[in-house]
Design a protein around this motif. Sequence first.
Motif, mmCIF file in Angstrom:
data_model
loop_
_atom_site.group_PDB
_atom_site.id
_atom_site.type_symbol
_atom_site.label_atom_id
_atom_site.label_comp_id
_atom_site.label_asym_id
_atom_site.label_seq_id
_atom_site.Cartn_x
_atom_site.Cartn_y
_atom_site.Cartn_z
ATOM 1 N N SER A 1 -29.584 23.346 36.574
ATOM 2 C CA SER A 1 -30.084 22.050 37.020
ATOM 3 C C SER A 1 -29.069 21.301 37.872
ATOM 4 O O SER A 1 -29.423 20.334 38.552
ATOM 5 N N MET A 2 -27.806 21.730 37.843
ATOM 6 C CA MET A 2 -26.766 21.046 38.603
ATOM 7 C C MET A 2 -26.693 21.524 40.049
ATOM 8 O O MET A 2 -25.964 20.947 40.858
ATOM 9 N N VAL A 3 -27.428 22.593 40.380
ATOM 10 C CA VAL A 3 -27.400 23.107 41.742
ATOM 11 C C VAL A 3 -27.902 22.045 42.719
ATOM 12 O O VAL A 3 -28.948 21.431 42.510
ATOM 13 N N GLY A 4 -27.143 21.806 43.781
ATOM 14 C CA GLY A 4 -27.514 20.826 44.788
ATOM 15 C C GLY A 4 -27.047 19.424 44.492
ATOM 16 O O GLY A 4 -27.234 18.524 45.311
ATOM 17 N N THR A 5 -26.414 19.196 43.345
ATOM 18 C CA THR A 5 -25.927 17.867 42.973
ATOM 19 C C THR A 5 -24.536 17.645 43.562
ATOM 20 O O THR A 5 -23.892 18.573 44.059
ATOM 21 N N PRO A 6 -24.026 16.386 43.492
ATOM 22 C CA PRO A 6 -22.653 16.141 43.946
ATOM 23 C C PRO A 6 -21.621 17.019 43.242
ATOM 24 O O PRO A 6 -20.621 17.411 43.850
ATOM 25 N N LEU A 7 -21.877 17.342 41.968
ATOM 26 C CA LEU A 7 -20.954 18.220 41.245
ATOM 27 C C LEU A 7 -20.942 19.614 41.866
ATOM 28 O O LEU A 7 -19.888 20.242 42.006
ATOM 29 N N ASP A 8 -22.127 20.088 42.241
ATOM 30 C CA ASP A 8 -22.222 21.386 42.906
ATOM 31 C C ASP A 8 -21.438 21.367 44.213
ATOM 32 O O ASP A 8 -20.720 22.315 44.547
ATOM 33 N N PHE A 9 -21.553 20.267 44.953
ATOM 34 C CA PHE A 9 -20.811 20.101 46.202
ATOM 35 C C PHE A 9 -19.306 20.156 45.949
ATOM 36 O O PHE A 9 -18.554 20.789 46.703
ATOM 37 N N LEU A 10 -18.864 19.515 44.876
ATOM 38 C CA LEU A 10 -17.438 19.540 44.534
ATOM 39 C C LEU A 10 -16.954 20.962 44.276
ATOM 40 O O LEU A 10 -15.861 21.349 44.708
ATOM 41 N N PRO B 1 -24.630 26.932 50.122
ATOM 42 C CA PRO B 1 -24.101 28.131 49.466
ATOM 43 C C PRO B 1 -24.166 29.391 50.325
ATOM 44 O O PRO B 1 -23.199 30.148 50.396
ATOM 45 N N SER B 2 -25.291 29.638 50.988
ATOM 46 C CA SER B 2 -25.423 30.874 51.768
ATOM 47 C C SER B 2 -24.423 30.912 52.924
ATOM 48 O O SER B 2 -23.884 31.983 53.270
ATOM 49 N N LYS B 3 -24.151 29.752 53.508
ATOM 50 C CA LYS B 3 -23.193 29.705 54.617
ATOM 51 C C LYS B 3 -21.762 29.873 54.117
ATOM 52 O O LYS B 3 -20.920 30.478 54.801
ATOM 53 N N VAL B 4 -21.475 29.335 52.931
ATOM 54 C CA VAL B 4 -20.150 29.545 52.331
ATOM 55 C C VAL B 4 -19.937 31.026 52.066
ATOM 56 O O VAL B 4 -18.882 31.591 52.376
ATOM 57 N N VAL B 5 -20.949 31.662 51.492
ATOM 58 C CA VAL B 5 -20.859 33.097 51.202
ATOM 59 C C VAL B 5 -20.691 33.892 52.494
ATOM 60 O O VAL B 5 -19.892 34.831 52.569
#
Length: 325
Positions: A189-198, A222-226
């Motif tokens: 559920s945390m995917v896409g949240t500010p925590l996920d960004f951190l 995420p896909s671009k980071v990968v």
Amino acid sequence: MLSRVANSIYWLGRYLERAENYARFIDVNFNLMLDLPPDLKEQWEPLVFATGDQELYTSKHKGFDRKDVIYFLTFDTDNPNSIISSVSYARENARVIRENLTKETWEKLNELYHFVQKRAAKKSWLKEDPRQFFEDVKNQILLLYGLGESTVARTEGWYFRQLGLYLERADKTSRIVDVKYHILLPSASMVGTPLDFLHWTALLKSVTAFNTYRRLYGNIEPSKVVSLLLLNKYFPRSVFYCLSEAEVCLNKISANTGGGLNSAQRAIGALRAKLEFDDVNDIMANGLHEYLDDLQQKINHISNCINDNFFQVKDNFMTQNQTQE
């Protein structure tokens, strides 16, 4: 070049890169913990999983307390992959082949060894903010890399050291991506949240890729980071770039042996070609963890092939090096 000398130079490159990576991971994670919400528990367990030493750690510690993890990854001599162990092994390899190193390289490596030993004696991991220590370790190893670029002749010894460095870097980049994707977030559920960004930001910073990523892609996805960390052809810490450079080193070394391609060249060429044509969307759809697990196994296979082709003269010191991988 003697197999014993080549082996020591190769592992000198791997151990220095390993120590630099550990210092970077710990430093970035420490900064990440400062940005976490106050009600969220600090996450030090992923660092142990990223290094692959969770079994040894859990045999010595009950929980993943910050001080225990920092000690284990930094100053624990029972951990063959800790910073103090890696620097010690790097210095011992350098001592054995002292005549093959430049004076400046040996002196700076010796300084790094004594610096880490002194900080271990002072119990630096007990300090509230040990970040300066990790910054100093990173800077001293990067200085060693700079000295190598400026003072070392591009002979077989140079290519063996670079080969070890790039294989180690490819392995560690794949592991830190795997840990972020697989276990770092507390829940889906945390995917896409500010925590996920951190967390994704911390991942990029752990491989010095944050500024490069923002210039290339802008917003964190995420896909671009990968894609940047696995498949990018120009970023010097991407897995593809590291394997490409390692392949160049292998070809330079193997050119002097005559004959056709050896098993190490075939293995690294096959993996590099696979990465060159892989698509990040297919990787994400089919399972990033499974992809990275297969990637790490192939990198280990390449390392074994290098050992079989170039380090066949077995002595006690070479055996010690191989057991630390």
